[in-house]
Write an enzyme that holds these catalytic residues in place. Structure first.
Site, mmCIF file in Angstrom:
data_model
loop_
_atom_site.group_PDB
_atom_site.id
_atom_site.type_symbol
_atom_site.label_atom_id
_atom_site.label_comp_id
_atom_site.label_asym_id
_atom_site.label_seq_id
_atom_site.Cartn_x
_atom_site.Cartn_y
_atom_site.Cartn_z
ATOM 1 N N VAL A 26 0.729 -0.897 -0.037
ATOM 2 C CA VAL A 26 -0.237 0.952 -0.081
ATOM 3 C C VAL A 26 1.041 1.087 0.189
ATOM 4 C CG1 VAL A 26 -1.854 1.084 0.908
ATOM 5 C CG2 VAL A 26 -1.934 -1.300 1.310
ATOM 6 N N VAL B 75 -6.031 20.384 -3.982
ATOM 7 C CA VAL B 75 -5.735 21.109 -2.796
ATOM 8 C C VAL B 75 -5.593 22.817 -3.171
ATOM 9 C CG1 VAL B 75 -3.480 21.036 -1.210
ATOM 10 C CG2 VAL B 75 -3.786 19.173 -2.216
ATOM 11 N N LYS C 276 -6.888 -1.240 9.545
ATOM 12 C CA LYS C 276 -7.980 -1.892 10.085
ATOM 13 C C LYS C 276 -7.769 -1.935 11.520
ATOM 14 C CE LYS C 276 -6.412 -4.626 7.118
ATOM 15 N NZ LYS C 276 -5.925 -4.440 4.847
ATOM 16 N N GLU D 65 -10.458 5.620 5.025
ATOM 17 C CA GLU D 65 -11.368 5.301 4.265
ATOM 18 C C GLU D 65 -10.990 4.371 3.666
ATOM 19 O OE1 GLU D 65 -14.229 7.044 2.235
ATOM 20 O OE2 GLU D 65 -13.664 4.769 2.397
ATOM 21 N N VAL E 96 -11.615 -0.039 5.097
ATOM 22 C CA VAL E 96 -13.043 -0.329 4.514
ATOM 23 C C VAL E 96 -12.945 -1.118 3.170
ATOM 24 C CG1 VAL E 96 -14.743 -1.686 5.175
ATOM 25 C CG2 VAL E 96 -13.492 -0.251 6.774
ATOM 26 N N ILE F 249 -12.932 0.930 -2.032
ATOM 27 C CA ILE F 249 -14.169 1.331 -2.390
ATOM 28 C C ILE F 249 -14.505 2.643 -1.349
ATOM 29 C CG2 ILE F 249 -16.574 1.540 -1.996
ATOM 30 C CD1 ILE F 249 -15.667 -2.000 -1.941
ATOM 31 N N LYS G 231 -13.264 -5.067 9.883
ATOM 32 C CA LYS G 231 -14.172 -3.876 9.173
ATOM 33 C C LYS G 231 -15.204 -3.519 9.404
ATOM 34 C CE LYS G 231 -10.510 -4.988 5.180
ATOM 35 N NZ LYS G 231 -10.002 -5.784 3.888
ATOM 36 N N GLY H 204 -5.477 -4.691 -2.951
ATOM 37 C CA GLY H 204 -5.046 -4.490 -3.755
ATOM 38 C C GLY H 204 -3.904 -2.861 -3.663
HETATM 39 N N1 HSE Z 1 -6.234 -8.046 3.076
HETATM 40 C C1 HSE Z 1 -6.821 -7.330 2.639
HETATM 41 C C2 HSE Z 1 -8.345 -8.543 1.850
HETATM 42 C C3 HSE Z 1 -6.090 -6.051 2.140
HETATM 43 O O1 HSE Z 1 -8.132 -9.170 0.928
HETATM 44 O O2 HSE Z 1 -9.056 -7.558 2.038
HETATM 45 C C4 HSE Z 1 -7.423 -5.506 2.241
HETATM 46 O O3 HSE Z 1 -8.236 -4.755 3.448
#
Ligand code: HSE
Length: 412
Positions: free
Chosen positions: A12, A31, A100, A124, A127, A131, A200, A298
């Site tokens: 990430v 911004v 999370k 954001e 979760v 999305i 989540k 991802g």
């Molecule tokens: N490991 C988590 C999933 C990553 O597969 O949804 C995203 O939160």
């Protein structure tokens, strides 16, 4: 010039840097001022990275640099990340995160520290990956009383289940593929056993109902016991098996919350959410049903949410964006799921399976037997009527004296 720091250069973190740098010009326009990533903190060395000049290993450099307005914490876990986040927020630096675990276990406290220090804690990306769900729930749907939230909240397990259903791929190979694609957690047990989805649903429930729901208050079971036999029975009966997290109010003082695999009717949109996609269904008393759908894990989908939060923080520097929930001491806030009504898919094995049918029907009343190609003579699968779960369990305990209860999966 507004400066940003990124803590953690994993999937990430590197996605966040990549997306920010790619779209920097348009981001600065949005911004309304020039902004750039000044530091990337990671204990590993990345000598060949195009951002090698930004790499640091000392957290205090970020903490003590007054130019840094926003920090993306994408390191994960609730140890270092917790400590770093508290220190940063206490210094008035906004923090955005995909973490999370941290939000689900310390959200109320961190949001309070942010408020007290005139900065923001946004999550954001925690979760549903890319999305948008936190901001819509906090803002666009704020006029509603939320009646229920349920969804497919884990990309890795949804990817695995899709591979099992569509390609009859076995569980271990599908998990390996999800790991290679960067979807899974560092320890994929958190995905497979439902802990990630649990965190989540805790975040969504805390935000929707105003009180922190801690993961240890929520019953959670994963998909590691789901077999191809179950998948086939479910398919034949018009259902897909999905890992579902749900939360809804019972009364003003209590909620139900649970994460478990469920048989989802093919007529429900959630049944057709496949691969790494997540979907979250929210029902509000004004809006009715709304569905949020997109890539739930991802690199770049998650980075999209992180960068969106960075932009929001930069635009609202020294202004608190209203978002909070109260802490919750009362463990009975989440009611015992065994006391709620559910319909259950059950698969049993017994030498005299056919002969047990009259006893099973006697126990459950009106139930539905289901078939699959090549069903062995010693196996029966059925779906119970809607009953209090502990009453279903009591019946199955009696039945288990005459057979093996091979599977038990709730219906949505
Ligand atoms: N490991 C988590 C999933 C990553 O597969 O949804 C995203 O939160």
């Amino acid at each position: 010039m507004s400066k940003i720091a990124v803590i953690g250069y994993g999937v990430v973190g590197s996605g966040t840097v990549e997306l920010f740098e790619k779209n920097r010009e348009s981001i600065c326009k949005k911004v309304g001022k020039d902004c750039s990533i000044k530091y990337i903190l990671d204990l590993r060395d990345f000598p060949d990275s195009p951002y090698a000049d930004k790499m640091i290993k000392d957290f205090n450099i970020i903490l003590n640099d007054d130019e840094v307005e926003v920090v993306a914490e994408v390191v994960g876990g609730a140890t270092f990340a917790y400590d770093y986040t508290k220190q940063l927020l206490s210094k008035g630096k906004s923090v955005v995160t995909s973490n999370k675990e941290l939000v689900a276990t310390h959200g109320a406290e961190l949001l309070k520290i942010a408020r007290e220090n005139n900065c923001n804690y946004l999550f954001e990306a925690s979760v549903g990956g890319g999305i948008p769900i936190i901001r819509p729930l906090n803002k666009c749907l704020a006029g509603n009383e939320i009646e229920q939230i349920s969804g497919i909240l884990n990309g890795t397990t949804n990817f695995i289940l899709t591979k099992m259903i569509r390609e009859q791929m076995d569980f271990a190979s599908a998990l390996k593929m999800a790991q290679e694609l960067g979807y899974a957690e560092k320890d994929p047990t958190a995905d497979v056993e439902g802990h990630d989805a649990c965190r989540k649903i805790c975040i969504l429930g805390s935000l929707a109902f105003g009180k922190q729901i801690y993961p240890d208050m929520v019953h959670c079971s994963g998909i590691s016991n789901i077999t191809l036999d179950d998948v086939e029975y479910a398919e034949n009966a018009g259902y897909a098996i999905k890992l579902i997290g749900s939360v809804k109010p019972v009364d003003k003082e209590h909620v139900t919350a649970i994460v478990c695999p469920r048989l989802v009717s093919k007529s429900n949109l959630l049944a057709s959410v496949d691969d790494v996609y997540n979907a979250i269904s929210v029902t509000g008393d004004g809006v009715g049903d709304v569905l949020f759908y997109g890539q739930g894990a991802g690199k770049l989908p998650t980075a999209s949410a992180v960068v969106g939060d960075i932009i929001d923080c930069l635009k609202h520097h020294n202004r608190v964006l209203a978002m909070s929930w109260d802490d919750c001491e009362d463990k009975s806030y989440v009611v015992n799921y065994k006391k709620t009504e559910v319909s259950m898919y059950v698969r049993i094995k017994a030498d005299d399976a056919e002969e047990l049918k009259s006893a099973i029907s006697g126990m459950f009343g009106k139930l539905m037997y289901i078939e699959r190609n090549g069903r062995p003579d010693n196996e029966i699968a059925f779906i119970t009527p809607n009953m209090i779960e502990e009453d279903i369990d009591a019946n199955l305990t009696i039945l288990s004296h005459s057979c093996e209860i091979a599977s038990k999966i709730r219906l949505l």
